[in-house]
Design a protein around this motif. Structure first.
Motif, PDB file in Angstrom:
ATOM      1  N   MET A   1      -6.191   4.273  -8.561  1.00 57.82           N
ATOM      2  CA  MET A   1      -6.314   2.819  -8.434  1.00 57.82           C
ATOM      3  C   MET A   1      -5.886   2.109  -9.721  1.00 57.82           C
ATOM      4  O   MET A   1      -5.343   1.012  -9.675  1.00 57.82           O
ATOM      5  CB  MET A   1      -7.747   2.429  -8.069  1.00 57.82           C
ATOM      6  CG  MET A   1      -8.159   2.830  -6.664  1.00 57.82           C
ATOM      7  SD  MET A   1      -7.084   2.190  -5.364  1.00 57.82           S
ATOM      8  CE  MET A   1      -7.777   0.568  -5.133  1.00 57.82           C
TER       9      MET A   1
ATOM     10  N   GLN B   1      -2.382   1.022  -9.967  1.00 55.36           N
ATOM     11  CA  GLN B   1      -1.934  -0.074  -9.092  1.00 55.36           C
ATOM     12  C   GLN B   1      -1.801  -1.366  -9.895  1.00 55.36           C
ATOM     13  O   GLN B   1      -2.793  -2.036 -10.181  1.00 55.36           O
ATOM     14  CB  GLN B   1      -2.925  -0.267  -7.936  1.00 55.36           C
ATOM     15  CG  GLN B   1      -3.106   0.955  -7.070  1.00 55.36           C
ATOM     16  CD  GLN B   1      -1.813   1.386  -6.404  1.00 55.36           C
ATOM     17  OE1 GLN B   1      -1.251   0.650  -5.606  1.00 55.36           O
ATOM     18  NE2 GLN B   1      -1.327   2.571  -6.757  1.00 55.36           N
TER      19      GLN B   1
ATOM     20  N   GLY C   1       4.815   1.269   5.689  1.00 57.17           N
ATOM     21  CA  GLY C   1       3.625   0.595   6.175  1.00 57.17           C
ATOM     22  C   GLY C   1       2.324   1.261   5.789  1.00 57.17           C
ATOM     23  O   GLY C   1       1.274   0.925   6.322  1.00 57.17           O
ATOM     24  N   ALA C   2       2.374   2.216   4.889  1.00 54.56           N
ATOM     25  CA  ALA C   2       1.144   2.892   4.486  1.00 54.56           C
ATOM     26  C   ALA C   2       0.338   1.990   3.565  1.00 54.56           C
ATOM     27  O   ALA C   2       0.881   1.373   2.656  1.00 54.56           O
ATOM     28  CB  ALA C   2       1.469   4.202   3.774  1.00 54.56           C
ATOM     29  N   GLY C   3      -0.960   1.944   3.815  1.00 56.56           N
ATOM     30  CA  GLY C   3      -1.825   1.144   2.964  1.00 56.56           C
ATOM     31  C   GLY C   3      -2.229   1.924   1.730  1.00 56.56           C
ATOM     32  O   GLY C   3      -1.861   3.091   1.562  1.00 56.56           O
ATOM     33  N   THR C   4      -3.013   1.274   0.867  1.00 54.63           N
ATOM     34  CA  THR C   4      -3.410   1.903  -0.390  1.00 54.63           C
ATOM     35  C   THR C   4      -4.130   3.231  -0.165  1.00 54.63           C
ATOM     36  O   THR C   4      -3.847   4.222  -0.816  1.00 54.63           O
ATOM     37  CB  THR C   4      -4.338   0.950  -1.155  1.00 54.63           C
ATOM     38  OG1 THR C   4      -3.760  -0.346  -1.145  1.00 54.63           O
ATOM     39  CG2 THR C   4      -4.521   1.409  -2.586  1.00 54.63           C
ATOM     40  N   PHE C   5      -5.055   3.221   0.808  1.00 49.49           N
ATOM     41  CA  PHE C   5      -5.837   4.438   1.034  1.00 49.49           C
ATOM     42  C   PHE C   5      -4.971   5.561   1.587  1.00 49.49           C
ATOM     43  O   PHE C   5      -5.137   6.721   1.238  1.00 49.49           O
ATOM     44  CB  PHE C   5      -6.999   4.149   1.979  1.00 49.49           C
ATOM     45  CG  PHE C   5      -8.064   3.317   1.337  1.00 49.49           C
ATOM     46  CD1 PHE C   5      -8.743   3.792   0.220  1.00 49.49           C
ATOM     47  CD2 PHE C   5      -8.372   2.061   1.828  1.00 49.49           C
ATOM     48  CE1 PHE C   5      -9.712   3.030  -0.390  1.00 49.49           C
ATOM     49  CE2 PHE C   5      -9.344   1.291   1.216  1.00 49.49           C
ATOM     50  CZ  PHE C   5     -10.011   1.767   0.108  1.00 49.49           C
ATOM     51  N   THR C   6      -4.048   5.194   2.469  1.00 50.74           N
ATOM     52  CA  THR C   6      -3.167   6.213   3.031  1.00 50.74           C
ATOM     53  C   THR C   6      -2.339   6.845   1.928  1.00 50.74           C
ATOM     54  O   THR C   6      -2.183   8.061   1.863  1.00 50.74           O
ATOM     55  CB  THR C   6      -2.229   5.586   4.079  1.00 50.74           C
ATOM     56  OG1 THR C   6      -2.991   4.701   4.874  1.00 50.74           O
ATOM     57  CG2 THR C   6      -1.598   6.650   4.923  1.00 50.74           C
TER      58      THR C   6
ATOM     59  N   TRP D   1      -4.640   9.121  -0.050  1.00 52.11           N
ATOM     60  CA  TRP D   1      -5.113  10.319   0.633  1.00 52.11           C
ATOM     61  C   TRP D   1      -3.964  11.263   0.985  1.00 52.11           C
ATOM     62  O   TRP D   1      -4.105  12.481   0.887  1.00 52.11           O
ATOM     63  CB  TRP D   1      -5.877   9.889   1.893  1.00 52.11           C
ATOM     64  CG  TRP D   1      -6.775  10.949   2.412  1.00 52.11           C
ATOM     65  CD1 TRP D   1      -6.582  11.699   3.535  1.00 52.11           C
ATOM     66  CD2 TRP D   1      -8.009  11.400   1.828  1.00 52.11           C
ATOM     67  NE1 TRP D   1      -7.608  12.584   3.675  1.00 52.11           N
ATOM     68  CE2 TRP D   1      -8.498  12.423   2.655  1.00 52.11           C
ATOM     69  CE3 TRP D   1      -8.740  11.033   0.694  1.00 52.11           C
ATOM     70  CZ2 TRP D   1      -9.684  13.100   2.381  1.00 52.11           C
ATOM     71  CZ3 TRP D   1      -9.915  11.709   0.426  1.00 52.11           C
ATOM     72  CH2 TRP D   1     -10.374  12.722   1.267  1.00 52.11           C
TER      73      TRP D   1
END
Lengths: 358, 319
Positions: B121, B124, B199-204, B207
C-alpha cells in the motif's frame, strides 16, 4: 468488458470451456478438481468489485482517501502500540501506586528525577548501573572487530562444504533464546555442571568452581556468552561484503606480488571498512540499549551488583520493587538519551561519510 | 600502478578468471601453516558452538545416574526415553507448548500479511498523504517508550494476562515493511499497471500479482518472525502472571531455577541420594525441556539458513 475478459481466462485455464465458466454452480462443482479455475473465479469477483468501485469513485481525491482507509486499521495499531505508550511518560511526574488510578495520584513534578541525583544511596546504585551498562556496551564495541576476523578466516577456506558447515554450526547459537543459553550455561558451568564434574573427576579441583554464582568477572563472562551467541552470525554480513569485493583488486595485488596475508591486509580489510563503520555507528547509537533478557536470566544474588544494566535496572525497580513511577522516569531518560545518541551518530555519519545511517 | 614491476618471487602468473583465489599449488610454507591453524581454530569454535547442544541431547537420553555423576560427556549411556515421557506428561508443559505454537503461528501469519499489505500500500503513489503515513510507521523503529510505560499501557488496554499481547503489538514491524516495500519497488510497475488497465482493483493487484511475487522476501520475514515469537521470553515475564498463559521459554526458565534449588537441597540431603540415582532428576528434567524447546529451531535452521542470510543482506542494504 470485464466479464468477457475473465471468461476468456477461464476458457484458457480450465478446459471445460465457456459453459462451466458462465454457470457459477457447475464451476463450483469442478472447483476442487482444478485450482487455477478457482483462482480465476475469485479474480473475476474481485474485478467486478473493482469495476463497481471505479464507477462509484468519482474523483482522485476520494480514491486517495479510500486507499488511506484501507491501511487505517493498521495505522491505528501503530498508534496504539508505539505512540500511546509515550503518553505513559506522564506517570513519571506522579506518585503512582498501581491500585489507585492516576487521576487520584499525587502530582509530584520532578521529584523522581531529583531523587535520582540527590539521594546518595540511589546515586551510588545508578552510578554502578551506568558503569555496568557502559562496560558491557564498551566491551561489545571493543570486540566488534572479531566478526571481521572470523569472516576473513572463513573466507580463506577453499573447501566449500567445510565453509558452509562451519557457517551453519556457528550461526546456530544466534537463533536460540537467552533462556536456552542460560540453560546451557547451567548444564555446563553450574556446580554440578559438566565442567565442574569433569574437573572433579580428574581431581584437578576439590571444590566446584562457582562460574555462575559469583561476582567475579561478570562483565567478561557476559561478553563471552555474547560472542558465543553472536560471533558466527555477525560475520555473515562481512562474508557477503568480501564476496562483493571486485576481483580486479586482488588481481592487481597479485600482480604487485602480494601474498595472501598482504592481500588480506591491503585489499580485504580496507574494502570491509565501510560496512564495519556503519555497524559500529549503529552499536554506538544503541549504547544504552543492552536489552534485558541476557542479564535477567544470568542475574542472581551474587552477581547482581555487576550485571545490572540499565534495562534490567528499570525492570527490577519498576516490576520487582513496584516503583512504577521511578521506573518510568528512568525509562524516559533512557529513551531520550538514546534518541539523542542516534541523532548525534547520524549527524556524525553524515559529516564524515556524507550518508546518514538511518 | 599494476604494471609488470612485480618482484621475482611472484613469477607465477595469475590465471585470468578466478584470480581472486590463489591456486592451491603455489602456497608458500607460511600459507600452509596458516591454513592448518585456520582450519583448527574454525573447527574449535564450531565445536564450542555445537557441543553444548549435543551434551544436552545425550544427557537427556542417558541413564540419569550416570548423567548426574557427570559421566555422560561423549556418548549416550544406557539409552532410555523416560525423561521425555515424564516431561511430556508434566501438567504445565503441554499448555505452554500449545501457547508457544499458537503465538508463533498466529503472530507469524499476521505479521507477514500486514508487512506485505502495508509494504504494498505504501507503494501506491495516489494514497492520501502517503509519505507522511509511511514516516509515521517507520519512525517508530527509532524510539520506544520504555518497558514500564509499555506495561502500564498494556494494562490499561486489558492486555495483561491476555494471549493477544503476544501477537498484537508485534503485527506491524516497520523494518519488515521497509523490506517488502523496497522489494516491491524493484518489481517493474508495468505489471501492476497492466492489471489495472484490465480492471483489477487494488486488492486484486495485491492478492494476485504482488503477493505471489513477494514470496522470497515474505519467507524471510516469516522465518525471522517465527523465530522471534518462539524465542520470546520477556513479554511473558512482564505481562503474564497467569501460569496458564506461560510460554515454553518462560516455563523453561522457571524449571531451571526450581531445578537449581531442588538440586541443592537434594545434595544436602543424603537420604535422597538413592532417589537421585533411579528417578528422573531435576537436572534431567531441565535438560529434557531444553532439548524440547531447542529442537524446532535446530530442525528448521539448516533448511532455512539461506533465508536468514538473505534477510540479513537485505537489511544491510537498507542500512
Amino acid at each position: 468488458m470485464q466479464t468477457s475478459s475473465s471468461t476468456e481466462t477461464d476458457e484458457t485455464v480450465g478446459m471445460t470451456g465457456g459453459a462451466a465458466a458462465v454457470l457459477g454452480r457447475e464451476e463450483e462443482a469442478a472447483l476442487d478438481a482444478r485450482e487455477p479455475e478457482h483462482l480465476s473465479r475469485k479474480d473475476r469477483r474481485a474485478r467486478r468489485k473493482a469495476a463497481k468501485m471505479a464507477a462509484h469513485v468519482a474523483g482522485d481525491k476520494k480514491h486517495a482517501f479510500r486507499l488511506w482507509l484501507y491501511v487505517a486499521p493498521l495505522l491505528v495499531l501503530v498508534f496504539l502500540f508505539s505512540y500511546v505508550p509515550l503518553f505513559g511518560w506522564i506517570y513519571a511526574f506522579y506518585d503512582y501506586q498501581p491500585p489507585i488510578p492516576l487521576s487520584e495520584s499525587k502530582f509530584v513534578g520532578l521529584q523522581w528525577f531529583e531523587m535520582l541525583v540527590q539521594n546518595p544511596a540511589q546515586l551510588r546504585t545508578i552510578g554502578q548501573v551506568l558503569l555496568n551498562t557502559f562496560a558491557m556496551s564498551g566491551l561489545n564495541i571493543l570486540t566488534s572487530f572479531l566478526p571481521v576476523i572470523f569472516a576473513i578466516m572463513l573466507n580463506e577456506i577453499r573447501a566449500k562444504w567445510f565453509k558452509n558447515l562451519i557457517q551453519t554450526l556457528t550461526t546456530l547459537p544466534n537463533f536460540i533464546s537467552w533462556v536456552l543459553v542460560y540453560s546451557i550455561a547451567f548444564a555446563m558451568f553450574s556446580s554440578t555442571g559438566m565442567v565442574n564434574e569433569t574437573l572433579m573427576n580428574l581431581h584437578l579441583i576439590s571444590e566446584p568452581i562457582k562460574f555462575l554464582d559469583s561476582p567475579d568477572q561478570v562483565w567478561l563472562k557476559m561478553l563471552l556468552w555474547n560472542l558465543w551467541k553472536g560471533l558466527g552470525w555477525g560475520s555473515i554480513m562481512y562474508l557477503a561484503g568480501i564476496a562483493g569485493i571486485d576481483p580486479e583488486l586482488y588481481e592487481a595485488a597479485q600482480v604487485d606480488g602480494a601474498n595472501r596475508f598482504q592481500q588480506i591486509i591491503h585489499v580485504t580489510i580496507p574494502q570491509l571498512m565501510p560496512t564495519y563503520f556503519v555497524l559500529l555507528m549503529l552499536s554506538i547509537s544503541n549504547f544504552l540499549n543492552n536489552g534485558m533478557d541476557q542479564y535477567y536470566v544470568f542475574q542472581n544474588a551474587f552477581n547482581q551488583k555487576w550485571i545490572q544494566v540499565l534495562d534490567l535496572y528499570v525492570y527490577n525497580v519498576g516490576m520487582g520493587q513496584n516503583s512504577l513511577s521511578l521506573g518510568t522516569a528512568i525509562s524516559m531518560l533512557k529513551s531520550l538519551v538514546s534518541v539523542g545518541l542516534l541523532l548525534l551518530v547520524n549527524w556524525l555519519s553524515k559529516r564524515t561519510r556524507g550518508v546518514g545511517i538511518v | 600502478m599494476t604494471t609488470a614491476t612485480a618482484p621475482a618471487t611472484t613469477a607465477k602468473k595469475p590465471r585470468g578468471h578466478n584470480a581472486g583465489i590463489s591456486p592451491a599449488m603455489r602456497r608458500t610454507k607460511g600459507e600452509k601453516v596458516f591454513t592448518v591453524v585456520n582450519v583448527l581454530l574454525l573447527t574449535l569454535f564450531a565445536l564450542i558452538c555445537t557441543y553444548p547442544f549435543y551434551y544436552l541431547i545425550i544427557n537427556s537420553l542417558s541413564n540419569n545416574q550416570a548423567a548426574a555423576a557427570g559421566e555422560v560427556n561423549w556418548w549416550i549411556q544406557g539409552l532410555h526415553w523416560d525423561n521425555y515421557k515424564t516431561v511430556l506428561g508434566l501438567d504445565g508443559l503441554g499448555r505452554a507448548a500449545w501457547i508457544s505454537v499458537a503465538r508463533t503461528v498466529i503472530g507469524t501469519v499476521l505479521t507477514v500479511l500486514a508487512s506485505a499489505y502495508l509494504g504494498f500500500m505504501f507503494t501506491q503513489q495516489k494514497m492520501w498523504k502517503r509519505s507522511f503515513w509511511y514516516r509515521f510507521v517507520v519512525i517508530t523503529m527509532y524510539f520506544n517508550a520504555g518497558l514500564i510505560p509499555m506495561f502500564i499501557t498494556m494494562k490499561n488496554y486489558g492486555l495483561t494476562n491476555n494471549f493477544w499481547v503476544y501477537v498484537l503489538p508485534a503485527i506491524v514491524q516497520p523494518f519488515n515493511i521497509i523490506l517488502v516495500k523496497t522489494y516491491i519497488e524493484s518489481i517493474p510497475s508495468s505489471l501492476q499497471e497492466a492489471a489495472e488497465v484490465d480492471g483489477a482493483g487494488t486488492f486484486t493487484v495485491f492478492w494476485k500479482i504482488v503477493l505471489p511475487m513477494c514470496t522470497p522476501i515474505l519467507a524471510t520475514v516469516a522465518i525471522f518472525s517465527a523465530v522471534g515469537q518462539w524465542n520470546s521470553f520477556q513479554d511473558t515475564l512482564i505481562y503474564m502472571t497467569d501460569s496458564k498463559l506461560y510460554s515454553l521459554q518462560y516455563l523453561l526458565y522457571t524449571y531451571i531455577n526450581q531445578a537449581s534449588s531442588i538440586a541443592n537441597s537434594v545434595k544436602a540431603n543424603a537420604a535422597n541420594a538413592a532417589m537421585l540415582a533411579t528417578a528422573t532428576t531435576p537436572t534431567a528434567i531441565r535438560m529434557t525441556v531444553s532439548v524440547i524447546v531447542v529442537l524446532p529451531i535446530m530442525f528448521i535452521y539448516p533448511f532455512f539458513q539461506r533465508f536468514f542470510v538473505k534477510g540479513m543482506m537485505l537489511g544491510a542494504v537498507k542500512g
